[in-house]
Design a protein around this motif. Structure first.
Motif, short mmCIF file in Angstrom:
data_model
loop_
_atom_site.label_atom_id
_atom_site.label_comp_id
_atom_site.label_asym_id
_atom_site.label_seq_id
_atom_site.Cartn_x
_atom_site.Cartn_y
_atom_site.Cartn_z
N ALA A 38 0.74 -1.16 -0.11
CA ALA A 38 0.11 0.08 -0.17
C ALA A 38 0.93 1.13 -0.05
N THR A 39 0.47 2.37 -0.61
CA THR A 39 1.20 3.50 -0.63
C THR A 39 1.31 4.21 0.81
N ILE A 40 2.44 4.90 0.95
CA ILE A 40 2.66 5.42 2.14
C ILE A 40 1.47 6.33 2.71
N GLY A 41 1.22 6.98 1.84
CA GLY A 41 -0.12 7.93 2.22
C GLY A 41 -1.34 7.08 2.59
N ARG A 42 -1.67 6.20 2.07
CA ARG A 42 -2.91 5.41 2.42
C ARG A 42 -2.58 4.82 3.86
N GLN A 43 -1.26 4.52 4.06
CA GLN A 43 -0.95 3.68 5.41
C GLN A 43 -0.92 4.56 6.38
N ILE A 44 -0.70 6.32 6.16
CA ILE A 44 -0.83 7.05 7.16
C ILE A 44 -2.12 7.50 7.45
N ALA A 93 6.88 7.16 9.67
CA ALA A 93 6.31 6.67 10.83
C ALA A 93 6.01 7.82 11.89
N ILE A 94 7.05 8.91 12.06
CA ILE A 94 6.96 9.78 13.02
C ILE A 94 5.46 10.74 12.57
N ALA A 95 5.25 10.95 11.29
CA ALA A 95 4.11 11.53 10.68
C ALA A 95 2.88 10.95 11.07
N MET A 96 2.91 9.48 11.06
CA MET A 96 1.67 8.66 11.39
C MET A 96 1.31 8.94 12.97
N ALA A 97 2.29 8.85 13.65
CA ALA A 97 2.06 9.28 15.26
C ALA A 97 1.57 10.36 15.21
N LEU A 98 1.75 11.42 14.45
CA LEU A 98 1.41 12.79 14.90
C LEU A 98 0.20 13.20 14.04
N ALA A 99 -0.58 12.07 13.53
CA ALA A 99 -1.76 12.28 12.93
C ALA A 99 -2.92 12.84 13.73
N CYS A 100 -3.02 12.53 15.03
CA CYS A 100 -4.20 13.03 15.92
C CYS A 100 -3.41 14.07 17.00
#
Ligand SMILES: Nc1ncnc2c1ncn2[C@@H]1O[C@H](COP(=O)(O)OP(=O)(O)O)[C@@H](O)[C@H]1O
Ligand SMILES: [Mg+2]
Length: 243
Positions: A108-114, A163-170
Motif C-alpha cells: 500500500a502507498t505511504i499516504g494510504r498507510q498514514i 512513521a513519525i508523521a503517522m504518530a502525529l496524525a491526531c
C-alpha cells in the motif's frame, strides 16, 4: 495547570512466562515529563525501555500485569484498564514503535498507510484524511506529492519520518519514540534528530526519546533517565548525567 503533562509513579510490570513463572520486568519506575520537554530514556538491551513506554500506551500483551500510576494531566490512565487509556491513546499520547520504519506494508502507498488510522476512527472523510496526510508529510520534511509512493521507493530515513508523521496524525501532546534512529546511518540519524527537535519547538510537543545511545539522546533531550534491569538508576539534566 501545575501538574506535569505526564507523571509516572512507581510503575511495575510483570510478564507471565511458561510453567507459571513470572518475570518482574519493570521494578518501580517513576518520572515526570513537562509540556514540550525532551526526556531521554537510555539503557542497555533488555533494561525495560520498550516495556515502559508500551505500558504508558496501554499496549502491553495480555500476559503482562501492570501496577502504579500513569497520570496524564492528572488523569490516571491505568485506573480502569483499556477504558481509561483508549480516549487518550494517539490523541494525547502517541508512539513510534521500535522498528517502525520497517513495519510499513509493501503493498500500500505511504499516504494510504498514514491515513488508515484516521479513516478507521471514522472521524474524517477520505478527502480530509488526504489533506491531513499532505500536511503531516510536509511537517516531517517529505514533499506531500510523495504520498502516492510505496515504502520501497522511500529511503530508511524517509520511512522513519513517515512513521513519525503517522504518530502525529491526531495532534498528540506527547510522543514516545522507541529507538527512532537506530539502524540509520549517521547523517540520516542527524536528520531525524533535527526533525524531532523541530517538532518539539514548532508544536510544543513533549518527547520521550528511547535509545541505547547516550550521546544521541544528549543531543535532543533536556533530561535523561538511565535504566538498568527494570529500574531508573539515574535521572537528571543532560550535563549532570553525562559527567
Ligand atoms: N512480552 C514479553 N514477555 C516476556 N518477557 C518480556 C516481554 N517483553 C519484554 N520482556 C522482557 O522484559 C525485559 C525488558 O525488555 P524490553 O522492555 O524490551 O527492553 P529494552 O527495550 O530496554 O531492550 C527483557 O528481559 C525482556 O526479555
Ligand atoms: Mg526496546
Amino acid at each position: 495547570m501545575n501538574s506535569p503533562l505526564l507523571d509516572v509513579r512507581d510503575l511495575h510490570v510483570w510478564f507471565d512466562l511458561e510453567r507459571g513463572d513470572r518475570m518482574h520486568a519493570l521494578r518501580g519506575v517513576s518520572f515526570a515529563v513537562e509540556r514540550g520537554e525532551g526526556l531521554g530514556l537510555v539503557g542497555g538491551s533488555g533494561s525495560g525501555k520498550t516495556t515502559a513506554i508500551l505500558a504508558l500506551m496501554g499496549l502491553l500483551p495480555p500476559t503482562a500485569t501492570v501496577s502504579g500510576e500513569v497520570l496524564l494531566e492528572g488523569e490516571n490512565l491505568l485506573a480502569h484498564g483499556e477504558d481509561s487509556v483508549r480516549p487518550h491513546r494517539w490523541k494525547d499520547i502517541a508512539m513510534v514503535f521500535q522498528g517502525a520504519m520497517n513495519a510499513f506494508s509493501p503493498v500500500a502507498t505511504i499516504g494510504r498507510q498514514i491515513a488508515e488510522p484516521m479513516l478507521l476512527h471514522g472521524t474524517v472523510t477520505r478527502k480530509a484524511a488526504e489533506r491531513r496526510v499532505g500536511e503531516l508529510l510536509e511537517l516531517v520534511g517529505i514533499a506531500p506529492g510523495r504520498a502516492g509512493r510505496y515504502p520501497h521507493e522511500f529511503s530508511g530515513g524517509m520511512r522513519q519520518r513517515a512513521a513519525i508523521a503517522m504518530a502525529l496524525a491526531c495532534d498528540p501532546k506527547i510522543l514516545l519514540a522507541d529507538e527512532p534512529t537506530t539502524a540509520l546511518d549517521v547523517i540520516v540519524q542527524a536528520q531525524v534528530l533535527e526533525l524531532i527537535e523541530r517538532l518539539r519547538h514548532e508544536l510544543g510537543l513533549a518527547v520521550v526519546f528511547v535509545s541505547h545511545d547516550l550521546p544521541v539522546v544528549a543531543q535532543v533531550c533536556d533530561r535523561i533517565a538511565v535504566m538498568r534491569t527494570g529500574r531508573i538508576e539515574r535521572l537528571g539534566a543532560v550535563e549532570e548525567v553525562l559527567t
